[in-house]
Design a protein around this motif. Sequence first.
Motif, PDB file in Angstrom:
ATOM      1  N   PHE A 123       0.793  -1.229   0.000  1.00 44.56           N
ATOM      2  CA  PHE A 123       0.000   0.000   0.000  1.00 44.56           C
ATOM      3  C   PHE A 123       0.828   1.282   0.000  1.00 44.56           C
ATOM      4  N   SER A 124       2.135   1.202   0.214  1.00 41.84           N
ATOM      5  CA  SER A 124       2.957   2.407   0.191  1.00 41.84           C
ATOM      6  C   SER A 124       3.459   2.656  -1.231  1.00 41.84           C
ATOM      7  N   GLU A 125       4.436   3.539  -1.381  1.00 40.71           N
ATOM      8  CA  GLU A 125       4.983   3.816  -2.708  1.00 40.71           C
ATOM      9  C   GLU A 125       5.601   2.572  -3.336  1.00 40.71           C
ATOM     10  N   GLN A 126       6.136   1.679  -2.484  1.00 42.19           N
ATOM     11  CA  GLN A 126       6.704   0.429  -2.997  1.00 42.19           C
ATOM     12  C   GLN A 126       5.641  -0.449  -3.644  1.00 42.19           C
ATOM     13  N   GLY A 127       4.387  -0.225  -3.275  1.00 36.73           N
ATOM     14  CA  GLY A 127       3.297  -1.005  -3.835  1.00 36.73           C
ATOM     15  C   GLY A 127       3.129  -0.819  -5.331  1.00 36.73           C
ATOM     16  N   TYR A 128       3.525   0.367  -5.858  1.00 33.60           N
ATOM     17  CA  TYR A 128       3.430   0.583  -7.303  1.00 33.60           C
ATOM     18  C   TYR A 128       4.286  -0.433  -8.055  1.00 33.60           C
ATOM     19  N   LEU A 129       5.473  -0.717  -7.505  1.00 30.63           N
ATOM     20  CA  LEU A 129       6.356  -1.698  -8.136  1.00 30.63           C
ATOM     21  C   LEU A 129       5.793  -3.111  -7.971  1.00 30.63           C
ATOM     22  N   THR A 130       5.276  -3.406  -6.780  1.00 31.66           N
ATOM     23  CA  THR A 130       4.727  -4.742  -6.525  1.00 31.66           C
ATOM     24  C   THR A 130       3.580  -5.059  -7.473  1.00 31.66           C
ATOM     25  N   HIS A 131       2.707  -4.094  -7.688  1.00 32.22           N
ATOM     26  CA  HIS A 131       1.504  -4.349  -8.486  1.00 32.22           C
ATOM     27  C   HIS A 131       1.736  -4.246  -9.990  1.00 32.22           C
ATOM     28  N   THR A 132       3.001  -4.027 -10.389  1.00 33.05           N
ATOM     29  CA  THR A 132       3.316  -4.098 -11.822  1.00 33.05           C
ATOM     30  C   THR A 132       3.634  -5.539 -12.243  1.00 33.05           C
ATOM     31  N   LEU A 133       3.742  -6.443 -11.274  1.00 34.79           N
ATOM     32  CA  LEU A 133       4.023  -7.845 -11.585  1.00 34.79           C
ATOM     33  C   LEU A 133       2.852  -8.462 -12.354  1.00 34.79           C
ATOM     34  N   PRO A 134       3.131  -9.433 -13.225  1.00 32.14           N
ATOM     35  CA  PRO A 134       2.051 -10.082 -14.004  1.00 32.14           C
ATOM     36  C   PRO A 134       1.231 -11.034 -13.141  1.00 32.14           C
ATOM     37  N   MET A 135       0.667 -10.495 -12.097  1.00 37.19           N
ATOM     38  CA  MET A 135      -0.157 -11.261 -11.161  1.00 37.19           C
ATOM     39  C   MET A 135      -1.278 -10.353 -10.679  1.00 37.19           C
ATOM     40  N   SER A 136      -2.391 -10.956 -10.304  1.00 33.47           N
ATOM     41  CA  SER A 136      -3.486 -10.152  -9.757  1.00 33.47           C
ATOM     42  C   SER A 136      -3.151  -9.722  -8.331  1.00 33.47           C
ATOM     43  N   SER A 137      -3.833  -8.692  -7.861  1.00 35.94           N
ATOM     44  CA  SER A 137      -3.618  -8.216  -6.496  1.00 35.94           C
ATOM     45  C   SER A 137      -3.940  -9.295  -5.470  1.00 35.94           C
ATOM     46  N   VAL A 138      -4.957 -10.102  -5.770  1.00 31.98           N
ATOM     47  CA  VAL A 138      -5.334 -11.179  -4.852  1.00 31.98           C
ATOM     48  C   VAL A 138      -4.247 -12.241  -4.784  1.00 31.98           C
ATOM     49  N   GLN A 139      -3.638 -12.569  -5.912  1.00 32.39           N
ATOM     50  CA  GLN A 139      -2.544 -13.532  -5.914  1.00 32.39           C
ATOM     51  C   GLN A 139      -1.361 -13.028  -5.094  1.00 32.39           C
ATOM     52  N   ILE A 140      -1.051 -11.756  -5.226  1.00 31.09           N
ATOM     53  CA  ILE A 140       0.034 -11.164  -4.437  1.00 31.09           C
ATOM     54  C   ILE A 140      -0.300 -11.236  -2.952  1.00 31.09           C
ATOM     55  N   PHE A 141      -1.545 -10.927  -2.617  1.00 35.42           N
ATOM     56  CA  PHE A 141      -2.001 -11.021  -1.219  1.00 35.42           C
ATOM     57  C   PHE A 141      -1.857 -12.439  -0.699  1.00 35.42           C
ATOM     58  N   HIS A 142      -2.272 -13.425  -1.484  1.00 34.15           N
ATOM     59  CA  HIS A 142      -2.159 -14.826  -1.072  1.00 34.15           C
ATOM     60  C   HIS A 142      -0.703 -15.214  -0.848  1.00 34.15           C
ATOM     61  N   ALA A 143       0.181 -14.800  -1.739  1.00 33.54           N
ATOM     62  CA  ALA A 143       1.594 -15.142  -1.614  1.00 33.54           C
ATOM     63  C   ALA A 143       2.188 -14.547  -0.340  1.00 33.54           C
ATOM     64  N   LYS A 144       1.842 -13.310  -0.049  1.00 26.45           N
ATOM     65  CA  LYS A 144       2.364 -12.659   1.151  1.00 26.45           C
ATOM     66  C   LYS A 144       1.785 -13.283   2.419  1.00 26.45           C
ATOM     67  N   LEU A 145       0.531 -13.659   2.372  1.00 25.47           N
ATOM     68  CA  LEU A 145      -0.090 -14.285   3.535  1.00 25.47           C
ATOM     69  C   LEU A 145       0.542 -15.644   3.831  1.00 25.47           C
ATOM     70  N   VAL A 146       0.744 -16.450   2.796  1.00 23.88           N
ATOM     71  CA  VAL A 146       1.315 -17.790   2.982  1.00 23.88           C
ATOM     72  C   VAL A 146       2.750 -17.709   3.495  1.00 23.88           C
ATOM     73  N   THR A 147       3.572 -16.847   2.887  1.00 21.41           N
ATOM     74  CA  THR A 147       4.967 -16.749   3.311  1.00 21.41           C
ATOM     75  C   THR A 147       5.080 -16.163   4.720  1.00 21.41           C
ATOM     76  N   SER A 148       4.254 -15.186   5.035  1.00 21.10           N
ATOM     77  CA  SER A 148       4.276 -14.603   6.382  1.00 21.10           C
ATOM     78  C   SER A 148       3.846 -15.631   7.419  1.00 21.10           C
ATOM     79  N   PHE A 149       2.817 -16.404   7.090  1.00 22.27           N
ATOM     80  CA  PHE A 149       2.352 -17.450   7.999  1.00 22.27           C
ATOM     81  C   PHE A 149       3.445 -18.500   8.209  1.00 22.27           C
TER      82      PHE A 149
END
Length: 265
Positions: free
Chosen positions: A84-110
């Motif tokens: 959600f910060s300025e770094q998020g602009y770079l994250t959301h340029t990846l060829p993945m949906s926002s939900v997929q990115i959320f899932h990846a971060k949730l799984v790795t954090s868990f």
Amino acid sequence: MLGKFMKYEAKASGKIMLLLCAALVAVTAIEGVLIAVLRNWRGETPQAGRLLLGIFSVVYILALLMALFGAVVYLCFRFYRSMFSEQGYLTHTLPMSSVQIFHAKLVTSFGWLVAVIFLALLSLSALGVIFLGGFQEFAELLADVICIGQAHGGNIFAKYSALLAGGMLLASLYILLLFFAGFSVGQLSNANKGILGLVASIAFYFIGQIVQAVFCVACVIGVSNMAVEKALDGLIGGVYFIEAALCIALYGISRRVISRHLNLE
């Protein structure tokens, strides 16, 4: 792509997480050496040694808490910053949906949080072995506990150990989703996103506590005439059910906001 991103997330998060784990291992090793030396000291244990052990025991407890709470703080901060910060602009340029990115971060954090909790339990067990004088003494104590459980009907030790393990996994997921959902709601604002995210997380926490408290009171009233073990099983099962339901609700909030109302800084 999702698998590659999860590997990247695990590696990027690991830079700090491994430092926390290494610090806990180092402090555990020093604490274990002090316990072993004083335990095997011939003659009266010197007062300076007992004082040093007491001081370092406090340091060990602080290191243990720092590893657990530090892991939660870092993982949640990293989620907010990269989503959600300025770094998020770079994250959301990846060829993945926002939900997929959320899932990846949730799984790795868990995964990282569970690893730290497992390491903390391993640390406590190692000190227990040293304090008792060896693995054999520790195994004998464990066997005595199991025998006591069997004497009271069934393998109570195994049952409650499984319940405790399941509860720790569920609690780990719950606390991550608590902050992930809070930060997701907070980023809807046009200013002070981080502060509002913390406020939303705290609000979600208190809502969850109120729901669980109401359920516990209802259970105490409803199981007053039941046997203690059955009443306890019902209470624990109910609390786990409520916490699982809260996890689903927090996941739903996070997913909906991230997929439809993304508002980067």
